[in-house]
Scaffold this active site. Structure first.
Site, PDB file in Angstrom:
ATOM      1  N   TYR B 101       0.868  -1.176   0.000  1.00 23.53           N
ATOM      2  CA  TYR B 101       0.000   0.000   0.000  1.00 23.53           C
ATOM      3  C   TYR B 101       0.903   1.223   0.000  1.00 23.53           C
ATOM      4  O   TYR B 101       1.847   1.292   0.785  1.00 23.53           O
ATOM      5  CB  TYR B 101      -0.876   0.009   1.257  1.00 23.53           C
ATOM      6  CG  TYR B 101      -1.565   1.333   1.485  1.00 23.53           C
ATOM      7  CD1 TYR B 101      -2.816   1.600   0.929  1.00 23.53           C
ATOM      8  CD2 TYR B 101      -0.951   2.334   2.232  1.00 23.53           C
ATOM      9  CE1 TYR B 101      -3.433   2.825   1.122  1.00 23.53           C
ATOM     10  CE2 TYR B 101      -1.564   3.564   2.421  1.00 23.53           C
ATOM     11  CZ  TYR B 101      -2.788   3.810   1.863  1.00 23.53           C
ATOM     12  OH  TYR B 101      -3.396   5.010   2.040  1.00 23.53           O
ATOM     13  N   GLU B 189      -3.896   7.255  -3.496  1.00 21.21           N
ATOM     14  CA  GLU B 189      -3.642   5.944  -2.899  1.00 21.21           C
ATOM     15  C   GLU B 189      -3.471   4.898  -3.990  1.00 21.21           C
ATOM     16  O   GLU B 189      -4.198   4.914  -4.983  1.00 21.21           O
ATOM     17  CB  GLU B 189      -4.854   5.489  -2.073  1.00 21.21           C
ATOM     18  CG  GLU B 189      -4.869   5.975  -0.666  1.00 21.21           C
ATOM     19  CD  GLU B 189      -5.975   5.269   0.131  1.00 21.21           C
ATOM     20  OE1 GLU B 189      -6.093   5.568   1.313  1.00 21.21           O
ATOM     21  OE2 GLU B 189      -6.694   4.427  -0.456  1.00 21.21           O
TER      22      GLU B 189
END
Lengths: 290, 381, 290, 381
Positions: B101, B189
């Site tokens: 991530y 993101e």
């Protein structure tokens, strides 16, 4: 007594020649605010209602001994105006402008922390010490001098609460609109600290809303350091996650759900702060404190 | 403004962040053609802005044309967590050995951007953040200086990313930060950032939120706004320049000032109703804006009654009342009952002026909301 | 006693795996310097002469308790290495790298002023406390422990003066090469102040050169605050205006002619500092002080 | 690296700073053609990097082809303060009503850029700075944030620039700062910045110095380097990678370390000689670098003797000596006498090794310089 602004404040209005700037300067002057100068690039030498205009804030502050500014500059140019006010330097800067890009404010905030200037806002209605002076766009006529401090992230919600207070005969020391943006100068803790140190403020109404963690920090601060009683209100209980509710700062983050009204209400309750379900209930609590 | 996955991936690709081959399709045939072009396996992904698409059946992995057709038929037109799926992204499936991530967002408490890296990619990162905050490495970035290369490395190494790919991941993080900075993003993101067996780094998903207040200086991104809107009414609100959020209830709400409108929603809920929307018409109350606001709310077929809550500050209540009257009179018929409450400067004069043939007037906020909830209940029956 | 570096300094070498870094690390260790770690991105887990290498300065400092770094990183990456060292944070950073772009250093210097870190250099030979430790590339063998402090903008000119001192039996407390760049961390005043506060330093040799106004500021500082006697040398009396004499900082500005040797010599003389015409004369003055 | 006026103006024009029409010419015919193309009046300006070109006859204003030819004949090929004029810039003359000064430079004491504006343009600004520092408005710029628009306005208004043109001048200043930042400049100056009767703002001259240490990231500017060099020997030094400055004396100087080489120059002067150059060969003393350094110094026809001053630090004196021997032996004949002085680590061993058939060895710096000055005097006679 009061906080932030009073009769002695010497005010320069940034953006005084614009529509909003001109209108609200007149309102501020009518209320008794000591507006000593305007600052607008290229408009130096002009006058607005007899108030001298300068090309730079620096010059306005020097020539007219100003210590405070109110900023009505449009969002695209507002960060520059704030940098200019911080550089002058001034003691207090109240930024009314709504819609300043977040990354601009991030840079302004970085610079702010290197200065001794107190910034209120942006995206706020301003600050008023009833009977003395007002900075910004608050409607002076609904306020009454008294001993309740008010701090709020929202404009019309502040007016609603103040209107209710005044109608019950409860006046205010100072009301501070800290603004609905995610990055602001004066936050709840700053304003609460000032009220705590103001001997005339006997109770405080605090209007928060969803988004961020300022209310939670304020709750911790109240629990640990404050004697003055505080009553709270939190707007946005029904707001869905991930949606911006008008204010750029009023957003519950998706998924994990931080910045919820629930979290803020719990934190305030834990700190002994009663939170009203309606604006009237907040005023009930305040009345109870006095 | 939240970009769709396909829009965000286009922006990523232009900035040099590696993304899988993909094509947008809005019909089943287009989707199958795209899959054939790209080569199997491909993922067929619903383009709606909602988390957990996979679990909700909005993403299918297919190995041949037949499966592709079946998946596209399933997904295109489906209702996914209340949103209608019009388009799918057909994308080359990535054969990964690891999922990370990476993201950049604004830490509003610090007023500073923060870069994040975690080796716990591919799952709901907010759950990870709640359960095990240490699993996400955060590096605050000085907004005056921007991200320094060492900061990207520090975040990546401290997160425990394998040394073999650490340099490439740090480089992706720097590019994302630059993109964040250049495009006035509030959030970027990538989850998951996939690491392939060959050590390649690929952004398998892409989230990008742009600051609405900064769109004026990004005409290229502003052009994506209409396509990004999830809802016809939200698109309409953009046109009118209203702050509007659609909700699922039946009490339409119009007010001035974000805090007061939110409070009105909350009171609708408090008194047993369900808010249909958030609509802030802003300062003043010129007839045209009131007309547009009513048009917005009446266009929502769920709405059964409307509460109009205006606090007149600098704008006097009598002027507001005139604007409301003018707006209401422009309708041939008011389709649903409207409750109006005016407060603040010259509120009483305002309420006297209001045309009570067309609206119900209430004095307090609490009364107005209760009345609107009542009307909505009656209408719904 | 000494300034800046001694036996207790725990040193991380940034760029330890490069040619220069590896060579001079060995030299530093041989001299007795306590090099506890190296920091090179991507080389974490390796060792250089038994010294553990980490991917980040932060990690190196935490794991090995380092308080000082020496930077051998090439100019294109040096500013980043300095930002990293400042962020770790470390007490002392010695930047050997020559050729860091001026605007990079301007940003580093801006950040530096927000920290408590002492930066020496860049474009400097380093710091040595004879008999204890050296940081950088100075040739340890020409130094001798003693009671003369030395501060210089130049490398080989420092060696020349030290060599002359040592040959006459005059040792040094600490020698600081502050570097030949226009923007440096520790300047003459900083180093002079440290020497003034070091009880073992009985006299100071200060080697300046053309460009900038550091020597003039140092002269004012010496005149006003210092008891320890200082002898000076200024290189570049014959330098033409507008030409960079090797060091990026060694340039007399054209026309107006600021940064001249004459101005610096005059300022030092006015502050009672004798300035030698030759390096030997500087040593004569120092000998006279002792 | 200091750009020529014509180079700097090209960079300015690309950045959006208004400059007059102009053409570069290296022959009289080219100059006249350029003047005819541009239209009279034009200025014919010597392209050499020296102040006070106008007073020295390097700039002429002409009104027709005949005058243009005469001026070009005068200027092309002239010797201007020791520099040979190869090229002229033929430039449209600007009809101005006011001359300003604007510039950006590095304040090394503060480590910050400083923007400067003065209404006393068109004259030697350093004289203005010395006589009346108040006449130049200085605004320090935070290097982390870059120039904010208000800073440009503040500098311009405080300098007393007329309000009618203040906005445009502030805008030029911002562009120049951006250029300074983007191109790693150490100095940018426009003197004069002309204000025309129509209120237009035009950069009539252009000074731009680029940080040599940053050229690696500006390949476009680095390409200008050869053309920017004033002197064949300085161009040669660029190739060899030496720090070299040519002077007018006859004692060639080679050494290691800027401070020590400067000191050697100073000592040559102190002992009655005249230094011919500054040449720093840097660390170590490999034979090839020594050979190149000697080649440089011998190529200067003014040189009558050479002093070679090396302080061996980490590099041992014996190794240095070997390098010098090898270099000297590569010459068929040493054209001028060379004095060598070695100091530092293993200096004595080094001096023992040196080939005294080819060089004179001295033990101290003072002795070596005195000997070289002596040789130069003998040779000059």
């Amino acid at each position: 007594m009061s906080i932030l602004v009073d009769n002695d404040s010497r005010v320069v209005v940034q953006g005084i020649t614009g529509g909003e700037g001109k209108f609200h300067t007149r309102q501020m002057v009518e209320y008794g605010t000591n507006v000593v100068a305007g600052a607008v690039p290229g408009k130096g030498g002009q006058e607005v209602d007899g108030i001298p205009v300068y090309d730079t804030v620096d010059r306005a502050a020097r020539e007219e001994n100003a210590d405070t500014s109110v900023v009505f500059v449009p969002p695209a140019f507002a960060a520059d105006a704030l940098f200019e006010a911080l550089d002058a330097p001034l003691d207090l800067v109240v930024a009314i402008t709504e819609g300043i890009p977040q990354q601009d404010m991030s840079k302004v905030y970085r610079k702010l922390r290197e200065t001794d200037t107190q910034l209120v806002g942006p995206n706020c209605p301003g600050v008023i010490t009833p009977g003395q002076a007002k900075l910004g766009i608050l409607p002076g006529n609904i306020f009454e001098s008294g001993n309740v401090g008010l701090v709020s992230r929202s404009g019309t919600l502040t007016y609603q609460v103040v209107d209710n207070l005044t109608k019950r005969g409860i006046g205010q020391t100072t009301a501070v609109g800290i603004g609905g943006d995610p990055i602001i100068g004066t936050d709840f803790v700053d304003a609460l600290e000032m009220f705590e140190n103001d001997p005339d403020t006997k109770a405080i109404a605090m209007c928060g809303e969803i988004g961020g963690e300022d209310e939670e920090e304020a709750a911790r601060y109240i629990g640990e350091y404050m004697d003055t009683p505080v009553a709270g209100f939190i707007a946005g209980r029904t707001a869905p996650p991930g949606k911006r509710m008008g204010h750029a700062g009023a957003i519950v983050s998706g998924g994990g759900g931080t910045g919820t009204a629930e979290s803020k209400i719990d934190a305030l309750n834990d700190a002994g702060v009663p939170v009203g379900d309606t604006p009237e209930e907040v005023v009930d609590h305040i009345e109870g404190f006095l | 403004m939240k970009l769709h996955e396909y829009q965000a991936k286009g922006v990523f690709a232009d900035a040099g962040v590696p993304v899988p081959d993909s094509k947008l399709a809005s019909t089943v045939d287009e989707a199958v053609d795209a899959a054939e072009d790209i080569g199997y396996p491909v993922a067929i992904k619903a383009q709606v802005q909602v988390g957990g698409r996979g679990k909700a059946g909005g993403i299918e992995l297919v190995d041949n044309a037949e499966e592709a057709r079946e998946a596209a038929e399933n997904i295109i037109g489906m209702d996914l967590k209340g949103l209608h799926v019009d388009r799918v992204l057909v994308e080359a499936a990535v054969d990964f050995v690891n999922e990370l991530y990476v993201g950049v967002t604004m830490d509003r408490n610090e007023g500073e951007p923060v870069a994040m890296v975690s080796t716990r990619g591919g799952v709901n990162i907010e759950e990870v953040a709640a359960e095990d905050p240490e699993a996400i490495e955060r590096e605050h970035i000085d907004p005056a200086f921007g991200m320094q290369p060492y900061e990207s490395r520090k975040a990546v190494y401290e997160a425990g990313v394998d040394r073999e790919v650490a340099g490439d991941v740090a480089s992706v993080l720097r590019t994302l930060f630059q993109l964040w900075d250049d495009s006035d993003a509030t959030e970027i993101e990538v989850n998951p950032l996939m690491i392939t067996a060959d050590g390649d780094v690929v952004a398998a998903d892409a989230v990008m939120n742009i600051d609405d207040d900064a769109l004026f200086r990004h005409p290229d991104l502003a052009e994506m706004e209409d396509e990004a809107a999830e809802d016809d009414l939200e698109a309409k609100a953009n046109e009118y320049g209203f702050d509007y959020v659609r909700l699922s209830g039946n009490v339409g709400i119009i007010g001035n000032g974000a805090g007061l409108v939110m409070t009105t929603l909350d009171l609708v809920d408090y008194y047993g109703g369900e808010p249909a929307n958030f609509l802030d018409i802003g300062g003043g109350a010129k007839a045209e804006r009131v007309t547009n606001a009513l048009d917005m709310v009446f266009s929502d077929e769920n709405v059964d009654a409307v509460v109009f809550n205006i606090f007149g500050g600098i704008t006097r209540g009598d002027e507001v009342a005139k604007g409301i009257n003018e707006a209401l009179e422009s309708f041939d018929e008011i389709p649903k009952k409207v409750v109006v409450r005016l407060a603040g400067t010259n509120a009483e004069e305002g309420m006297d002026i209001l045309n009570t043939d067309l609206v119900t007037v209430e004095v307090t906020l609490e009364e107005a909301v209760q009345r609107a909830v009542e009307y909505a209940e009656e209408e719904a029956q």
